[in-house]
Design an enzyme around this catalytic site. Structure first.
Site, PDB file in Angstrom:
ATOM      1  N   GLU A   1       1.966  45.781  32.397  1.00  0.00           N
ATOM      2  CA  GLU A   1       2.074  44.336  32.264  1.00  0.00           C
ATOM      3  C   GLU A   1       3.108  44.012  31.188  1.00  0.00           C
ATOM      4  O   GLU A   1       3.013  44.497  30.058  1.00  0.00           O
ATOM      5  CB  GLU A   1       0.732  43.716  31.880  1.00  0.00           C
TER       6      GLU A   1
ATOM      7  N   GLU B   1     -11.692  37.692  31.998  1.00  0.00           N
ATOM      8  CA  GLU B   1     -10.383  37.395  32.606  1.00  0.00           C
ATOM      9  C   GLU B   1      -9.370  38.186  31.802  1.00  0.00           C
ATOM     10  O   GLU B   1      -9.068  37.854  30.659  1.00  0.00           O
ATOM     11  CB  GLU B   1     -10.094  35.895  32.573  1.00  0.00           C
TER      12      GLU B   1
ATOM     13  N   CYS C   1      -1.361  35.519  31.509  1.00  0.00           N
ATOM     14  CA  CYS C   1      -1.859  36.529  32.440  1.00  0.00           C
ATOM     15  C   CYS C   1      -1.398  36.247  33.862  1.00  0.00           C
ATOM     16  O   CYS C   1      -1.211  37.172  34.657  1.00  0.00           O
ATOM     17  CB  CYS C   1      -3.382  36.581  32.403  1.00  0.00           C
TER      18      CYS C   1
ATOM     19  N   SER D   1      -6.730  41.293  26.888  1.00  0.00           N
ATOM     20  CA  SER D   1      -6.201  42.517  27.473  1.00  0.00           C
ATOM     21  C   SER D   1      -7.299  43.312  28.170  1.00  0.00           C
ATOM     22  O   SER D   1      -8.480  43.204  27.834  1.00  0.00           O
ATOM     23  CB  SER D   1      -5.550  43.381  26.392  1.00  0.00           C
TER      24      SER D   1
END
Length: 600
Positions: free
Chosen positions: A358, A227, A261, A206
């Site tokens: 998200e 990432e 992701c 996250s």
């Protein structure tokens, strides 16, 4: 304690104690010791082990896949594909690491200069649960190929997968301690990051946790690759192939139960085709099968944890309350485990939760736009910038539009995916740095400049072999002064111009040896000085063999039989030679044939 819970049933299946400080200390010490030996092992040997890793992964694919499914709920077929992807990545770097890590020659007049790539040391990887094998191997394979060590701090809900990764390494014959899974509590991570034995840090997870880890690593002045989160746009323009786009949209959103992701999350669709797109996506969502991820035909498993399911449901409820249209789903599945209905929300606007946040689960949000300009503007209206998909029949225009999209990757008429040959990573709050491809292997190396100026002439005693300095200045003035010529045996020479130094004259050249290449035993009518520029050389002088590496030098008196060969079967080797005369001759011992060097 660290618990493993089956997300399909909600039942705990295993529990592990966190490592004590003394155990962590011992693991770090062992990793540093193993890495120091690993970096000296040579690239060819390291890459051979990568091939063995691929074989072990494939041999145990079914067992490892079942472990993934049991710990985080991925449908079994997708878990097997994850293991296969790890094996393919091992094979990719086994094939391409020599070119990715090859020394680079830089033109610096008067000096021989190059950039070489050295490993950094032991790298700490803080990894998530959604791809428990792939996330580690994606980082570790290139890092190990470059000569680094790898420590894994796994997500706390996939401890058995982490221990299985250690097992894969051992079964492939990997050195003890070089790859280690650290089952530690979150509170222990900061101390590991700060430890001097850890050279750099990588994390997938996250954005919030990434910021915390970046602060810890930054305080210790350590390299990081992050990432992080993503809210990837999936743009469907008015001229797109709607059935193809809809099929890819469902795959891209619901793969891994939407827990990736780079899952598409915001479907930005031109008004002219929006009704057709929503209808086609709805039909495909209805065909998805939710249930036990070990059963054949199940395409959507449970979310990994109960709190993740509850958070997702709250995002759906808030988005609908804000005015969006709930087309399908929108609720947890009754029964045990952490399942959630595949959900489609339409008429989402930038002010709504599903656009701003998200959504990590099986929820697709459709945003309708008037034209291409609005589509690009809304695609970029996000704090994230990981991946993006663009669907249009005008590929030439797509190339131009892709340059305007804020993302680490843009896929045209295809779903976003990571693959070994392409760099992967994001911008903005999706992180920084890259994994995979050549860019990925260079993240955890020291790009070291080596620049060698001519040394003063030193005449050694007769019979002296390797010296600290070359006997004659290794002058490189204008490479390719004479056309390259093949020497036979995999050797190729570029002769350089002569340099005069007072009353003396010198002749220079560079010979490149292919893997396993060699030149025959020969003698010169003058003394010779040799500098190894790259690779490992075996030199035989008057019947005595010696091994030389980059920057090592040797001296051969006139009339002494000698030869050079490449010690590596996979990597090229280069030497810079200097003769003490511009009228040098070479005589092949086996044939007695003599030729003038400067006339060849």
């Amino acid at each position: 304690m660290i618990a493993s819970v089956d997300p399909h049933t909600g039942q705990e299946v295993a529990r592990f104690p966190a490592l004590a400080p003394a155990e962590v200390d011992a693991a770090l010490t062992a990793a540093v010791r193993a890495q120091a030996q690993w970096r000296q092992r040579g690239l060819a040997a390291r890459l051979a082990l990568l091939r063995d890793l691929a074989a072990v992964l494939r041999a145990g694919k079914r067992r490892y896949a079942r472990l993934i499914t049991a710990e985080m709920g991925k449908p079994l077929g997708q878990a097997e594909a994850e293991i296969e992807k790890c094996a393919l990545t091992c094979e990719h770097y086994a094939a391409h690491a020599p070119s990715y890590l090859a020394d680079e020659t830089v033109d610096t007049p008067g000096r021989h200069s190059s950039v070489v790539y050295d490993p950094l040391g032991v790298i700490l990887a803080v990894m998530p649960w959604n791809f428990p094998f792939w996330q580690f191997f994606r980082f570790a394979v290139p890092a190990l190929a470059a000569g680094n060590g790898a420590l894994l701090k796994p997500a706390e809900n996939v401890p058995r997968c982490a221990l299985a990764i250690e097992e894969v390494w051992r079964d492939a014959g990997g050195p003890d301690g070089l790859v280690r899974s650290l089952l530690v509590e979150v509170e222990q991570v900061a101390g590991i990051v700060a430890d001097d034995r850890v050279a750099a840090v990588t994390m997938t997870g996250s954005t919030r946790v990434g910021g915390l880890l970046a602060a810890q690593a930054g305080a210790a002045l350590k390299k990081q690759v992050l990432e992080l989160g993503g809210s990837d746009p999936f743009i469907v323009l008015a001229d797109a192939d709607v059935p193809a786009a809809a099929a890819a949209a469902v795959d891209s959103r619901f793969l891994n139960t939407g827990q990736s992701c780079v899952n598409a999350k915001r479907f930005i669709v031109a008004d002219r085709v929006a009704e057709d797109f929503v209808a086609a996506v709805s039909e495909r969502i209805r065909d998805l099968r939710v249930g036990d991820p070990t059963e054949p035909g199940v395409t959507v498993g449970p979310l990994a944890r109960a709190d993740l399911r509850d958070q997702l449901h709250d995002q759906v409820r808030r988005t609908v309350a804000e005015g969006a249209t709930l087309v399908l789903g929108g609720a947890p599945v009754d029964g045990p485990g952490f399942h959630y209905q595949p959900t489609l929300i339409d008429h989402v606007t930038p002010a709504m939760t599903a656009f701003r946040e998200e959504t990590f689960g099986p929820v697709a949000a459709v945003v309708r736009v008037a034209d291409t300009e609005e589509a690009i503007r809304l695609a970029n209206q996000s704090e994230y910038g990981l991946g993006a998909a663009l669907w249009t029949a005008d590929v030439a225009r797509a190339q131009r539009l892709a340059r305007r999209i804020d993302a680490g990757a843009v896929f045209v008429n295809a779903m976003v995916a990571s693959e070994p040959s392409l760099p992967f990573g994001g911008i903005k709050k999706s992180g920084y740095g890259r994994e995979l491809g050549r860019h990925g292997i260079l993240e955890f190396v020291n790009a070291k400049t080596v620049s060698v100026a001519p040394a003063p002439a030193v005449v050694p005693e007769p019979g002296q072999r390797t010296t600290v300095e070359p006997a004659f200045p290794p002058v490189v003035l204008r490479p390719a002064q004479l056309p390259p010529r093949e020497r036979g045996g995999g050797a190729r020479t570029v002769q350089l111009v002569t340099r005069r130094r007072g009353a003396d004259s010198f002749l220079n050249g560079i010979t490149t040896f292919a893997p396993g290449g060699a030149i025959p035993l020969h003698v010169h009518n003058c003394a010779e000085s040799v500098v190894v520029l790259a690779g490992q050389a075996i030199v035989e002088i008057d019947g005595v063999e010696d091994e030389l590496g980059p920057e090592d030098t040797t001296y051969v008196p006139a009339g002494v039989p000698h030869r050079f060969r490449n010690a590596s079967a996979t990597e090229p080797m280069r030497i810079l030679w200097t003769y003490a005369s511009v009228e040098a001759t070479r005589t092949i011992v086996a044939t007695g044939m003599t030729t003038r060097v400067d006339a060849e």
